[in-house]
Motif scaffolding. Structure first.
Motif, PDB file in Angstrom:
ATOM      1  N   GLN A  16       0.802  -1.220   0.000  1.00  0.00           N
ATOM      2  CA  GLN A  16       0.000   0.000   0.000  1.00  0.00           C
ATOM      3  C   GLN A  16       0.838   1.275   0.000  1.00  0.00           C
ATOM      4  OE1 GLN A  16      -3.230   0.038  -0.552  1.00  0.00           O
ATOM      5  NE2 GLN A  16      -3.025  -2.182  -0.754  1.00  0.00           N
ATOM      6  N   GLN A  17       2.160   1.128   0.132  1.00  0.00           N
ATOM      7  CA  GLN A  17       3.039   2.294   0.066  1.00  0.00           C
ATOM      8  C   GLN A  17       3.640   2.483  -1.327  1.00  0.00           C
ATOM      9  OE1 GLN A  17       5.952   2.336   3.253  1.00  0.00           O
ATOM     10  NE2 GLN A  17       4.497   1.402   4.668  1.00  0.00           N
ATOM     11  N   THR A  18       3.282   1.611  -2.264  1.00  0.00           N
ATOM     12  CA  THR A  18       3.838   1.702  -3.614  1.00  0.00           C
ATOM     13  C   THR A  18       3.005   2.628  -4.495  1.00  0.00           C
ATOM     14  OG1 THR A  18       2.541  -0.169  -4.453  1.00  0.00           O
ATOM     15  CG2 THR A  18       4.656  -0.664  -3.397  1.00  0.00           C
ATOM     16  N   ALA A  19       3.571   2.983  -5.650  1.00  0.00           N
ATOM     17  CA  ALA A  19       2.858   3.844  -6.593  1.00  0.00           C
ATOM     18  C   ALA A  19       1.614   3.163  -7.143  1.00  0.00           C
ATOM     19  CB  ALA A  19       3.788   4.242  -7.736  1.00  0.00           C
ATOM     20  N   ASP A  20       1.639   1.833  -7.256  1.00  0.00           N
ATOM     21  CA  ASP A  20       0.485   1.108  -7.788  1.00  0.00           C
ATOM     22  C   ASP A  20      -0.715   1.152  -6.848  1.00  0.00           C
ATOM     23  OD1 ASP A  20       1.633   0.315 -10.181  1.00  0.00           O
ATOM     24  OD2 ASP A  20       2.602  -1.424  -9.267  1.00  0.00           O
ATOM     25  N   ALA A  21      -0.506   1.539  -5.606  1.00  0.00           N
ATOM     26  CA  ALA A  21      -1.595   1.595  -4.639  1.00  0.00           C
ATOM     27  C   ALA A  21      -2.063   3.026  -4.375  1.00  0.00           C
ATOM     28  CB  ALA A  21      -1.164   0.957  -3.323  1.00  0.00           C
ATOM     29  N   ARG A  22      -1.648   3.952  -5.200  1.00  0.00           N
ATOM     30  CA  ARG A  22      -2.054   5.350  -4.973  1.00  0.00           C
ATOM     31  C   ARG A  22      -3.569   5.494  -5.122  1.00  0.00           C
ATOM     32  NH1 ARG A  22       1.054   5.200  -9.601  1.00  0.00           N
ATOM     33  NH2 ARG A  22      -0.088   5.424 -11.570  1.00  0.00           N
ATOM     34  N   SER A  23      -4.103   6.549  -4.565  1.00  0.00           N
ATOM     35  CA  SER A  23      -5.545   6.771  -4.571  1.00  0.00           C
ATOM     36  C   SER A  23      -6.067   6.875  -6.001  1.00  0.00           C
ATOM     37  CB  SER A  23      -5.889   8.047  -3.799  1.00  0.00           C
ATOM     38  OG  SER A  23      -5.552   7.915  -2.435  1.00  0.00           O
ATOM     39  N   PRO A  24      -7.288   6.398  -6.241  1.00  0.00           N
ATOM     40  CA  PRO A  24      -7.830   6.394  -7.603  1.00  0.00           C
ATOM     41  C   PRO A  24      -8.147   7.801  -8.100  1.00  0.00           C
ATOM     42  CG  PRO A  24      -9.504   5.694  -6.032  1.00  0.00           C
ATOM     43  CD  PRO A  24      -8.215   5.787  -5.270  1.00  0.00           C
ATOM     44  N   VAL A  25      -8.136   7.937  -9.412  1.00  0.00           N
ATOM     45  CA  VAL A  25      -8.523   9.186 -10.070  1.00  0.00           C
ATOM     46  C   VAL A  25      -9.579   8.863 -11.119  1.00  0.00           C
ATOM     47  CG1 VAL A  25      -6.250  10.209  -9.702  1.00  0.00           C
ATOM     48  CG2 VAL A  25      -6.739   9.015 -11.856  1.00  0.00           C
ATOM     49  N   ALA A  26     -10.323   9.878 -11.532  1.00  0.00           N
ATOM     50  CA  ALA A  26     -11.302   9.724 -12.601  1.00  0.00           C
ATOM     51  C   ALA A  26     -10.661  10.181 -13.902  1.00  0.00           C
ATOM     52  CB  ALA A  26     -12.548  10.549 -12.303  1.00  0.00           C
TER      53      ALA A  26
END
Length: 297
Positions: free
Chosen positions: A213-223
């Protein structure tokens, strides 16, 4: 399929999950012996549910509707490795081991049968899911629940083993390509949501892995918005939009994605921030949110 036949090639499909082929082979489809399909089960007419390694708020394409069906049921029994995954829905929780703590078998997209072993012993009183189901079957006096090992389960699920797989697997359609009509799908007149599930939000295990969850792949979603919509809303980098679906809404950062079709909005699923919107696919509305007002000291 017609092109493949003419070219002497083979058609292959990538399944939605790691064991999609295996699920089809053993008949694990959204229907029951009573004829209830998934839509009927979601309508709130089912008295009891048994959830196997499911996090209702995040693991379903229609999380709000599933939650409503579970709330209307008399009893919900959850076989889970994480109490937090089902604490709001389950009346009874039975601890099971995650896939890393059990042995089993999957059938990959190639049709190859692959076995695996548990890498560590289950923690505490947790047991592999198949063992918990076996004991429940024994307690209810049901036939066909006499397995002692996961290999016994494999032999019952796939009679003949890997050697018999070729005869059971085919990507050919039920009718020749020339005699089929393409199915049409009704879409909304406005914007249509398409959804992916971020790699580190695909199951209850990775969602609870602090390092992942600290990786870039787990960043918050965007629209992600197509060019026409981005320009129509007069958006700029850093702006946010409010997306409303069939059961709720969410506010997310907006991102310009020129590769999207004009009537499509890409919004990730399987994430707490987007779960309120509703279905992973379907009609949505999008509007720009007002810029935050500066706070005077």
């Amino acid at each position: 399929d017609a092109i493949a036949q003419a070219a002497g090639a083979r058609v292959g499909y990538l399944g939605d999950a790691g064991n999609s082929v295996g699920a089809q082979l053993v008949g694990a489809r959204p229907a029951t012996s009573t004829g209830r399909d998934a839509a009927t089960m979601m309508a709130g007419s089912v008295k009891a549910f048994v959830l196997l390694n499911v996090e209702p708020a995040l693991d379903h394409a229609q999380p709000a509707r599933l939650r409503g069906a579970l709330d209307s049921a008399h009893t919900v029994v959850a076989l889970t490795a994480f109490r937090s995954a089902v604490s709001e829905s389950a009346d009874v929780m039975l601890p099971i081991a995650p896939f890393t703590e059990t042995s089993g078998t999957l059938v990959n997209a190639e049709g190859r049968v692959q076995g695996f072993h548990g890498v560590v012993r289950p923690q505490g009183q947790a047991r592999p899911g198949w063992k918990v189901l076996r004991v429940l079957g024994n307690l209810l006096g049901l036939p066909g629940f006499d397995f002692e090992t996961s290999d016994d389960v494999l032999r019952a699920a796939l009679p003949g083993g890997a050697e018999a797989m070729a005869a059971r697997l085919s990507n050919r359609p039920a009718a020749d390509a020339g005699g089929r009509r393409l199915a049409t799908v009704a879409t909304s007149a406005g914007l249509e949501r398409i959804a992916d599930v971020p790699i580190h939000w695909t199951d209850p295990v990775v969602r609870r892995a602090p390092a992942l969850q600290q990786t870039a792949d787990a960043r918050s979603p965007v629209a992600s918005l197509p060019s026409a919509l981005w320009n129509a809303l007069k958006l700029a980098p850093g702006d946010r939009v409010r997306i409303a679906g069939d059961t709720g809404e969410a506010t997310l950062p907006a991102r310009h994605d020129p590769s999207l079709a004009p009537g499509v909005v890409r919004i990730p699923a399987g994430h707490p921030l987007t779960a309120p919107i509703g279905g992973a696919f379907g009609g949505v509305t999008v509007e720009r949110t007002p810029a935050p007002q500066p706070v005077e000291a």
